[in-house]
Design a protein around this motif. Structure first.
Motif, PDB file in Angstrom:
ATOM      1  N   UNK A 249       0.779  -1.266   0.166  1.00 36.89           N
ATOM      2  CA  UNK A 249       0.032  -0.021  -0.168  1.00 36.89           C
ATOM      3  C   UNK A 249       0.835   1.270   0.006  1.00 36.89           C
ATOM      4  N   UNK A 250       1.975   1.333   0.806  1.00 40.72           N
ATOM      5  CA  UNK A 250       2.694   2.259   0.984  1.00 40.72           C
ATOM      6  C   UNK A 250       3.532   2.534  -0.450  1.00 40.72           C
ATOM      7  N   UNK A 251       4.091   1.630  -0.982  1.00 42.31           N
ATOM      8  CA  UNK A 251       4.795   1.434  -2.236  1.00 42.31           C
ATOM      9  C   UNK A 251       3.775   1.928  -3.184  1.00 42.31           C
ATOM     10  N   UNK A 252       3.068   1.480  -3.551  1.00 43.83           N
ATOM     11  CA  UNK A 252       1.878   1.789  -4.674  1.00 43.83           C
ATOM     12  C   UNK A 252       1.532   3.245  -4.287  1.00 43.83           C
ATOM     13  N   UNK A 253       1.218   3.853  -3.145  1.00 41.62           N
ATOM     14  CA  UNK A 253       1.175   5.134  -3.296  1.00 41.62           C
ATOM     15  C   UNK A 253       2.584   6.026  -3.587  1.00 41.62           C
ATOM     16  N   UNK A 254       3.403   5.574  -3.168  1.00 43.38           N
ATOM     17  CA  UNK A 254       4.725   6.224  -3.361  1.00 43.38           C
ATOM     18  C   UNK A 254       4.827   6.145  -4.829  1.00 43.38           C
ATOM     19  N   UNK A 255       4.955   5.356  -5.576  1.00 40.60           N
ATOM     20  CA  UNK A 255       5.037   5.135  -7.085  1.00 40.60           C
ATOM     21  C   UNK A 255       4.009   5.913  -7.876  1.00 40.60           C
ATOM     22  N   UNK A 256       2.751   6.185  -7.522  1.00 42.96           N
ATOM     23  CA  UNK A 256       2.029   6.736  -8.410  1.00 42.96           C
ATOM     24  C   UNK A 256       2.134   8.278  -8.000  1.00 42.96           C
ATOM     25  N   UNK A 257       2.513   8.452  -6.865  1.00 42.10           N
ATOM     26  CA  UNK A 257       2.623  10.108  -6.795  1.00 42.10           C
ATOM     27  C   UNK A 257       3.841  10.535  -7.321  1.00 42.10           C
ATOM     28  N   UNK A 258       4.891   9.646  -7.486  1.00 44.91           N
ATOM     29  CA  UNK A 258       6.248  10.022  -7.923  1.00 44.91           C
ATOM     30  C   UNK A 258       5.945  10.092  -9.572  1.00 44.91           C
ATOM     31  N   UNK A 259       5.224   9.245 -10.121  1.00 45.09           N
ATOM     32  CA  UNK A 259       4.968   9.299 -11.548  1.00 45.09           C
ATOM     33  C   UNK A 259       4.019  10.486 -11.844  1.00 45.09           C
ATOM     34  N   UNK A 260       3.136  10.793 -11.045  1.00 46.75           N
ATOM     35  CA  UNK A 260       2.427  12.077 -11.129  1.00 46.75           C
ATOM     36  C   UNK A 260       3.138  13.484 -11.124  1.00 46.75           C
ATOM     37  N   UNK A 261       4.018  13.484 -10.112  1.00 49.44           N
ATOM     38  CA  UNK A 261       4.947  14.417  -9.999  1.00 49.44           C
ATOM     39  C   UNK A 261       5.946  14.547 -11.170  1.00 49.44           C
ATOM     40  N   UNK A 262       6.347  13.414 -11.791  1.00 51.02           N
ATOM     41  CA  UNK A 262       7.349  13.484 -13.070  1.00 51.02           C
ATOM     42  C   UNK A 262       6.631  13.979 -14.007  1.00 51.02           C
ATOM     43  N   UNK A 263       5.441  13.625 -14.425  1.00 49.82           N
ATOM     44  CA  UNK A 263       4.603  13.988 -15.551  1.00 49.82           C
ATOM     45  C   UNK A 263       4.211  15.629 -15.349  1.00 49.82           C
ATOM     46  N   UNK A 264       3.823  16.082 -14.144  1.00 49.64           N
ATOM     47  CA  UNK A 264       3.512  17.449 -13.864  1.00 49.64           C
ATOM     48  C   UNK A 264       4.763  18.297 -14.459  1.00 49.64           C
ATOM     49  N   UNK A 265       5.993  17.807 -14.268  1.00 49.83           N
ATOM     50  CA  UNK A 265       7.259  18.562 -14.449  1.00 49.83           C
ATOM     51  C   UNK A 265       7.744  18.348 -15.800  1.00 49.83           C
ATOM     52  N   UNK A 266       7.543  17.390 -16.458  1.00 51.14           N
ATOM     53  CA  UNK A 266       8.248  17.106 -17.869  1.00 51.14           C
ATOM     54  C   UNK A 266       7.275  17.136 -18.783  1.00 51.14           C
ATOM     55  N   UNK A 267       5.925  16.957 -18.644  1.00 49.15           N
ATOM     56  CA  UNK A 267       5.034  16.927 -19.534  1.00 49.15           C
ATOM     57  C   UNK A 267       4.148  18.260 -19.865  1.00 49.15           C
TER      58      UNK A 267
END
Length: 267
Positions: A249-267
């Motif tokens: 549960x912790x790492x699903x949330x961590x990975x999803x939040x990281x991916x969203x942050x990444x796309x908000x920066x670079x997309x």
């Protein structure tokens, strides 16, 4: 962000198709899987659109479009559609194409290598992108820039789509493209050298050394690649791991939040 996904369909054990022996898949672990658990309580926010021979799950609006590339279990399994909805809720158009045309493969069953070989035909997949998916995204959804995200098998598509200049950011969760390319006889180094834009790879402890720090991907992509390892996870945790396990549960949330942050920066 409050992660809304709560269900998983967990069966079988993923067997690699290239570099090494069997790969431990999160859905095979007693602590983090159920024999079968569908998503009947989740109400999808998107719709399935037929693009002349390929169905696509479509959700959200916006000029920034994310192409969600699913795993070997296909169009209707795991948390894929729920995750598409979460990303769409952050302001993106999200499209998940059904490259397999209604089929899927349980990797614990015979025929996995043959299935991957048949479905991972870049000539056909390229046509899907150039003649169906991209035109629909631009003409019907108003997309101007693209990102790609892939889980498991889908990281192959993330790498391939990232060869196009309009795809400016790519995310690969528990990537499988390295063993897949090896099985297909494709030159992974050559493909990586054609990848443009920024990339984020989030490997589990059981994934290929090529997608981990110091591996081939980092050697080729250099500063264009960020790697975030999940050393307690097995392959497949983001879409198929049981959220009752607090670590997953912790790492699903961590990975999803990281991916969203990444796309908000670079997309």
């Amino acid at each position: 962000m409050d992660l809304l996904v709560e269900t998983v369909l967990g069966i079988g054990m993923l067997v690699t198709v290239g570099l090494s022996g069997p790969m431990t898949h999160e859905s095979s672990m007693p602590s983090s899987s159920l024999p079968a658990l569908d998503n009947k309580d989740y109400v999808e926010k998107g719709e399935v659109v037929d693009l002349g021979g390929i169905d696509v799950y479509v959700v959200g609006n916006g000029t920034k479009c994310i192409i969600w590339n699913y795993d070997i279990f296909g169009f209707d399994s795991g948390r894929s559609r729920q995750l598409c909805d979460i990303f769409a809720g952050e302001g993106f158009t999200v499209l998940m194409p059904d490259y397999y045309r209604g089929t899927f493969q349980d990797p614990s069953k015979p025929g996995t290598a043959q299935f991957i070989k048949a479905q991972t035909d870049w000539t056909k997949l390229q046509i899907d992108w150039e003649e169906k998916i991209q035109p629909y995204a631009m003409e019907s959804k108003g997309a101007k820039t693209f990102g790609a995200i892939g889980t498991c098998w889908g990281s192959y598509m993330t790498m391939r789509l990232s060869m196009y200049p309009e795809v400016v950011a790519g995310v690969s969760m528990h990537p499988s493209h390295s063993p897949i390319m090896a099985r297909l006889g494709e030159n992974e180094e050559e493909i990586l050298r054609s990848v443009g834009g920024k990339q984020l790879m989030m490997p589990s402890r059981t994934d290929s050394p090529n997608v981990k720090p110091g591996g081939l991907s980092e050697q080729i992509l250099g500063d264009n690649l960020e790697i975030l390892e999940f050393p307690e996870m097995n392959h497949g945790w983001t879409t198929r791991g049981k959220l009752a396990d607090q670590r997953i549960d912790r790492d699903v949330k961590k990975s999803v939040n990281k991916a969203l942050q990444f796309f908000k920066i670079y997309l």
